[in-house]
Design a protein around this motif. Sequence first.
Motif, mmCIF file in Angstrom:
data_model
loop_
_atom_site.group_PDB
_atom_site.id
_atom_site.type_symbol
_atom_site.label_atom_id
_atom_site.label_comp_id
_atom_site.label_asym_id
_atom_site.label_seq_id
_atom_site.Cartn_x
_atom_site.Cartn_y
_atom_site.Cartn_z
ATOM 1 N N SER A 6 0.861 -1.349 0.084
ATOM 2 C CA SER A 6 -0.058 -0.119 -0.106
ATOM 3 C C SER A 6 0.699 1.313 -0.122
ATOM 4 C CB SER A 6 -1.000 -0.023 1.023
ATOM 5 O OG SER A 6 -0.467 -0.052 2.376
ATOM 6 N N TYR A 7 1.923 1.422 0.727
ATOM 7 C CA TYR A 7 2.781 2.267 0.489
ATOM 8 C C TYR A 7 3.430 2.533 -0.828
ATOM 9 C CZ TYR A 7 6.951 5.413 1.806
ATOM 10 O OH TYR A 7 7.859 6.521 1.555
ATOM 11 N N PHE A 8 3.825 1.463 -1.471
ATOM 12 C CA PHE A 8 3.977 1.400 -2.899
ATOM 13 C C PHE A 8 3.413 2.095 -3.473
ATOM 14 C CE2 PHE A 8 3.940 -0.985 -7.004
ATOM 15 C CZ PHE A 8 4.982 -0.403 -7.587
ATOM 16 N N VAL A 9 1.975 1.808 -3.604
ATOM 17 C CA VAL A 9 0.915 2.438 -4.551
ATOM 18 C C VAL A 9 1.071 3.826 -4.200
ATOM 19 C CG1 VAL A 9 -1.349 2.304 -4.931
ATOM 20 C CG2 VAL A 9 -0.389 0.221 -4.616
ATOM 21 N N LYS A 10 0.936 4.270 -2.973
ATOM 22 C CA LYS A 10 1.023 5.642 -2.648
ATOM 23 C C LYS A 10 2.400 6.375 -3.076
ATOM 24 C CE LYS A 10 0.997 8.569 1.596
ATOM 25 N NZ LYS A 10 1.300 8.549 2.921
ATOM 26 N N VAL A 11 3.418 5.941 -2.912
ATOM 27 C CA VAL A 11 4.656 6.276 -3.465
ATOM 28 C C VAL A 11 4.670 6.495 -5.175
ATOM 29 C CG1 VAL A 11 7.266 6.332 -3.683
ATOM 30 C CG2 VAL A 11 6.030 6.014 -1.443
ATOM 31 N N PHE A 12 4.144 5.431 -5.474
ATOM 32 C CA PHE A 12 4.121 5.506 -7.057
ATOM 33 C C PHE A 12 3.040 6.444 -7.798
ATOM 34 C CE2 PHE A 12 2.560 3.895 -11.403
ATOM 35 C CZ PHE A 12 3.665 2.983 -11.816
ATOM 36 N N LYS A 13 1.863 6.763 -6.963
ATOM 37 C CA LYS A 13 1.074 7.537 -7.441
ATOM 38 C C LYS A 13 1.627 8.937 -7.274
ATOM 39 C CE LYS A 13 -3.672 8.971 -7.307
ATOM 40 N NZ LYS A 13 -5.177 8.424 -7.455
ATOM 41 N N ARG A 14 2.271 9.348 -6.246
ATOM 42 C CA ARG A 14 2.847 10.692 -6.191
ATOM 43 C C ARG A 14 3.850 10.915 -7.274
ATOM 44 N NH1 ARG A 14 7.287 10.737 -1.745
ATOM 45 N NH2 ARG A 14 5.700 9.474 -0.405
ATOM 46 N N TYR A 15 4.876 9.959 -7.835
ATOM 47 C CA TYR A 15 5.501 10.223 -8.900
ATOM 48 C C TYR A 15 4.942 10.015 -10.247
ATOM 49 C CZ TYR A 15 9.274 10.201 -5.358
ATOM 50 O OH TYR A 15 10.317 10.391 -4.293
ATOM 51 N N LYS A 16 4.021 9.281 -10.403
ATOM 52 C CA LYS A 16 3.318 9.134 -11.667
ATOM 53 C C LYS A 16 2.255 9.591 -11.906
ATOM 54 C CE LYS A 16 7.027 6.886 -13.509
ATOM 55 N NZ LYS A 16 7.724 7.549 -14.376
ATOM 56 N N ASN A 17 1.398 9.992 -10.789
ATOM 57 C CA ASN A 17 -0.034 10.558 -10.859
ATOM 58 C C ASN A 17 -1.121 9.474 -11.435
ATOM 59 O OD1 ASN A 17 0.693 13.078 -10.045
ATOM 60 N ND2 ASN A 17 1.468 13.520 -12.082
ATOM 61 N N ILE A 18 -0.644 8.171 -11.220
ATOM 62 C CA ILE A 18 -1.547 7.102 -11.418
ATOM 63 C C ILE A 18 -1.348 6.101 -10.621
ATOM 64 C CG2 ILE A 18 -2.292 7.709 -13.655
ATOM 65 C CD1 ILE A 18 -0.437 5.507 -14.794
ATOM 66 N N THR A 19 -2.014 5.041 -10.428
ATOM 67 C CA THR A 19 -1.630 3.913 -9.434
ATOM 68 C C THR A 19 -0.787 2.910 -10.525
ATOM 69 O OG1 THR A 19 -3.568 2.884 -10.013
ATOM 70 C CG2 THR A 19 -3.717 4.157 -8.068
#
Length: 179
Positions: free
Chosen positions: A157-170
């Motif tokens: 879940s942290y990975f998804v949050k960080v990923f979305k912060r950088y890529k603006n998508i999940t």
Amino acid sequence: HKIFDLLNQKILIHNYFPAACTQINDILCSMLDLLRFKPGGYTLLLQGYTFLLFGQLFQNHFYSEAPALSTQKKVLHLKDVLTFIDEHYAEDIRLSDLAACANMNGNYFCRYFRELTHRTPLDYLNYYRVEAACEQLSYTNKTITEIAFDCGFHDASYFVKVFKRYKNITPSEYTRADF
């Protein structure tokens, strides 16, 4: 005179040239053709094209002043840290590991890293991990959780949050996106 500056490392040639500068591209293509086919007298032709290339580089000001020696040393320290991240991003990396790689204390290392990259060390590490995850999402059939763990994240879940912060998508939206 610019050739001597280049040889004495006082100037650096840019490693990117605008597409509009077709002369440089034409010269490089001609040089590659000479190396590929090696016609008679190709070494003299290569020398001629080398002079033409440098003439274009200097005429179009595709060079910059070399950084001071102290900045060069900083960049070399940073290169060691970036290599360490590249080789160990999937592992548990602490700030102290990165600082030790640069032979600096943690507080100074953070300021130094940010000065050169405009990112904190941990921000850069997470950014790098997300980029590695993008590659796996594009070219493997692994689950998002497997990829998260492969890229050094201990919590999906942290990975998804960080990923979305950088890529603006999940990550799941990323796998469905048609880039």
